[in-house]
Motif scaffolding. Structure first.
Motif, PDB file in Angstrom:
ATOM      1  N   ALA A  14      -2.982  49.945  -5.023  1.00  0.00           N
ATOM      2  CA  ALA A  14      -2.731  51.196  -4.318  1.00  0.00           C
ATOM      3  C   ALA A  14      -1.682  52.022  -5.065  1.00  0.00           C
ATOM      4  N   ARG A  15      -0.737  51.358  -5.693  1.00  0.00           N
ATOM      5  CA  ARG A  15       0.347  52.026  -6.389  1.00  0.00           C
ATOM      6  C   ARG A  15      -0.098  52.701  -7.680  1.00  0.00           C
ATOM      7  N   TYR A  16      -1.198  52.287  -8.269  1.00  0.00           N
ATOM      8  CA  TYR A  16      -1.665  52.809  -9.554  1.00  0.00           C
ATOM      9  C   TYR A  16      -1.632  54.341  -9.586  1.00  0.00           C
ATOM     10  N   ASP A  17      -2.159  54.974  -8.541  1.00  0.00           N
ATOM     11  CA  ASP A  17      -2.213  56.442  -8.506  1.00  0.00           C
ATOM     12  C   ASP A  17      -0.838  57.091  -8.462  1.00  0.00           C
ATOM     13  N   ASP A  18       0.163  56.337  -8.040  1.00  0.00           N
ATOM     14  CA  ASP A  18       1.526  56.875  -7.957  1.00  0.00           C
ATOM     15  C   ASP A  18       2.347  56.635  -9.220  1.00  0.00           C
ATOM     16  N   LEU A  19       1.833  55.828 -10.143  1.00  0.00           N
ATOM     17  CA  LEU A  19       2.592  55.514 -11.352  1.00  0.00           C
ATOM     18  C   LEU A  19       2.702  56.741 -12.264  1.00  0.00           C
ATOM     19  N   PRO A  20       3.817  56.876 -12.968  1.00  0.00           N
ATOM     20  CA  PRO A  20       3.981  57.999 -13.902  1.00  0.00           C
ATOM     21  C   PRO A  20       3.276  57.707 -15.229  1.00  0.00           C
ATOM     22  N   ASP A  97      -5.483  57.793 -18.839  1.00  0.00           N
ATOM     23  CA  ASP A  97      -5.193  56.681 -17.944  1.00  0.00           C
ATOM     24  C   ASP A  97      -5.688  55.397 -18.592  1.00  0.00           C
ATOM     25  N   ILE A  98      -4.913  54.321 -18.453  1.00  0.00           N
ATOM     26  CA  ILE A  98      -5.409  53.025 -18.897  1.00  0.00           C
ATOM     27  C   ILE A  98      -6.272  52.459 -17.764  1.00  0.00           C
ATOM     28  N   PRO A  99      -7.189  51.567 -18.082  1.00  0.00           N
ATOM     29  CA  PRO A  99      -8.026  51.000 -17.013  1.00  0.00           C
ATOM     30  C   PRO A  99      -7.183  50.295 -15.953  1.00  0.00           C
ATOM     31  N   ARG A 100      -7.597  50.454 -14.710  1.00  0.00           N
ATOM     32  CA  ARG A 100      -6.883  49.815 -13.595  1.00  0.00           C
ATOM     33  C   ARG A 100      -6.775  48.309 -13.791  1.00  0.00           C
ATOM     34  N   THR A 101      -7.758  47.723 -14.460  1.00  0.00           N
ATOM     35  CA  THR A 101      -7.784  46.261 -14.636  1.00  0.00           C
ATOM     36  C   THR A 101      -6.635  45.750 -15.497  1.00  0.00           C
ATOM     37  N   VAL A 102      -6.038  46.611 -16.309  1.00  0.00           N
ATOM     38  CA  VAL A 102      -4.909  46.173 -17.145  1.00  0.00           C
ATOM     39  C   VAL A 102      -3.613  46.901 -16.809  1.00  0.00           C
ATOM     40  N   ALA A 103      -3.662  47.827 -15.884  1.00  0.00           N
ATOM     41  CA  ALA A 103      -2.483  48.653 -15.590  1.00  0.00           C
ATOM     42  C   ALA A 103      -1.274  47.830 -15.165  1.00  0.00           C
ATOM     43  N   GLY A 104      -1.467  46.772 -14.444  1.00  0.00           N
ATOM     44  CA  GLY A 104      -0.349  45.956 -13.990  1.00  0.00           C
ATOM     45  C   GLY A 104       0.279  45.113 -15.092  1.00  0.00           C
ATOM     46  N   ARG A 105      -0.445  44.946 -16.212  1.00  0.00           N
ATOM     47  CA  ARG A 105       0.053  44.103 -17.308  1.00  0.00           C
ATOM     48  C   ARG A 105       0.556  44.920 -18.490  1.00  0.00           C
ATOM     49  N   ALA A 106       0.027  46.109 -18.691  1.00  0.00           N
ATOM     50  CA  ALA A 106       0.455  46.951 -19.815  1.00  0.00           C
ATOM     51  C   ALA A 106       1.777  47.627 -19.459  1.00  0.00           C
ATOM     52  N   TRP A 107       2.679  47.711 -20.421  1.00  0.00           N
ATOM     53  CA  TRP A 107       3.972  48.387 -20.244  1.00  0.00           C
ATOM     54  C   TRP A 107       4.707  47.892 -18.998  1.00  0.00           C
ATOM     55  N   LYS A 108       4.583  46.591 -18.744  1.00  0.00           N
ATOM     56  CA  LYS A 108       5.257  45.930 -17.617  1.00  0.00           C
ATOM     57  C   LYS A 108       4.882  46.550 -16.270  1.00  0.00           C
ATOM     58  N   GLY A 109       3.701  47.167 -16.199  1.00  0.00           N
ATOM     59  CA  GLY A 109       3.211  47.734 -14.942  1.00  0.00           C
ATOM     60  C   GLY A 109       3.895  49.016 -14.513  1.00  0.00           C
ATOM     61  N   LEU A 157     -14.157  55.472 -32.986  1.00  0.00           N
ATOM     62  CA  LEU A 157     -13.452  54.248 -33.375  1.00  0.00           C
ATOM     63  C   LEU A 157     -12.411  53.803 -32.348  1.00  0.00           C
ATOM     64  N   ILE A 158     -12.057  54.670 -31.419  1.00  0.00           N
ATOM     65  CA  ILE A 158     -10.991  54.397 -30.456  1.00  0.00           C
ATOM     66  C   ILE A 158     -11.569  53.810 -29.167  1.00  0.00           C
ATOM     67  N   VAL A 159     -10.764  53.054 -28.430  1.00  0.00           N
ATOM     68  CA  VAL A 159     -11.220  52.519 -27.148  1.00  0.00           C
ATOM     69  C   VAL A 159     -11.700  53.682 -26.281  1.00  0.00           C
ATOM     70  N   PRO A 160     -12.775  53.458 -25.522  1.00  0.00           N
ATOM     71  CA  PRO A 160     -13.381  54.564 -24.768  1.00  0.00           C
ATOM     72  C   PRO A 160     -12.436  55.340 -23.859  1.00  0.00           C
ATOM     73  N   PHE A 161     -11.459  54.694 -23.236  1.00  0.00           N
ATOM     74  CA  PHE A 161     -10.590  55.436 -22.322  1.00  0.00           C
ATOM     75  C   PHE A 161      -9.661  56.414 -23.036  1.00  0.00           C
ATOM     76  N   LYS A 162      -9.481  56.278 -24.356  1.00  0.00           N
ATOM     77  CA  LYS A 162      -8.678  57.228 -25.127  1.00  0.00           C
ATOM     78  C   LYS A 162      -9.545  58.277 -25.834  1.00  0.00           C
ATOM     79  N   ARG A 163     -10.845  58.127 -25.754  1.00  0.00           N
ATOM     80  CA  ARG A 163     -11.758  58.994 -26.511  1.00  0.00           C
ATOM     81  C   ARG A 163     -11.596  60.483 -26.212  1.00  0.00           C
ATOM     82  N   PRO A 164     -11.459  60.924 -24.963  1.00  0.00           N
ATOM     83  CA  PRO A 164     -11.290  62.363 -24.727  1.00  0.00           C
ATOM     84  C   PRO A 164     -10.052  62.949 -25.429  1.00  0.00           C
ATOM     85  N   VAL A 165      -8.972  62.178 -25.505  1.00  0.00           N
ATOM     86  CA  VAL A 165      -7.780  62.635 -26.225  1.00  0.00           C
ATOM     87  C   VAL A 165      -8.108  62.790 -27.707  1.00  0.00           C
TER      88      VAL A 165
END
Length: 179
Positions: A14-20, A97-109, A157-165
């Motif tokens: 639930a917190r994912y949407d509130d993260l900076p 945005d990073i995928p929700r599945t890794v958001a809690g583990r990347a950058w210490k959440g 060549l980049i992971v799909p979630f970074k492709r638009p950037v």
């Protein structure tokens, strides 16, 4: 699983949407032939796909740090490169945005993704200046290899979630690849 563990998982989702967003810079280093430096990632939890392991250098901006100075610092810390000239910058902050599945583990959440200021730089040195395995300042290697790549190839060549950037960065800097 304890009730507390289950609740924590629900709260984290639930917190994912509130993260900076983490404030970062991205660097497109262009050589005299108009090719762009990309590095093969050494790893990282946010890199969820073994197929898309290449990216341009990027890194965090320290509080109060000028983004151009951060870009030069991060480039050195990841590639040992100091021989650059500023060519251009994307005027907007680009966000992913990073995928929700890794958001809690990347950058210490602490973050849901990154907001990036992108710079195009002309590489004025020689290839032997580039050292991603033993980068400048004794920093931990983020790449295990590197190569020069045509700019138009970067988004695939980049992971799909970074492709638009990457698509936006390539569009913004396309005129600089003429060498």
């Amino acid at each position: 699983m304890s009730e507390r563990g289950g609740a924590k998982g629900i709260d984290a989702m639930a917190r994912y949407d509130d993260l900076p967003y983490r404030t970062c810079v991205g660097m497109m280093l262009i050589n005299e032939r108009g090719l762009v430096l990309i590095g093969r990632r050494a790893g990282g939890i946010e890199h969820v796909d073994d197929e898309y392991v290449w990216q341009m250098p990027q890194g965090g901006v320290d509080p109060g740090e000028d983004t151009w100075l951060a870009a030069k610092r991060e480039l050195y810390e990841e590639t040992s490169v100091r021989s650059v000239e500023k060519l251009a910058e994307v005027s907007d902050w680009l966000i992913y945005d990073i995928p929700r599945t890794v958001a809690g583990r990347a950058w210490k959440g602490r973050y849901r993704g990154q907001r990036q200021k992108w710079y195009a730089m002309r590489f004025t040195g020689k290839d032997n200046e580039i050292d991603v395995v033993n980068p400048g300042g004794g920093h931990k290697a983020e790449f295990i290899g590197w190569r020069w790549e045509p700019m138009q190839n970067l988004p695939r060549l980049i992971v799909p979630f970074k492709r638009p950037v990457y698509e936006r960065v390539v569009k913004e800097f396309a005129s600089l690849s003429g060498g």
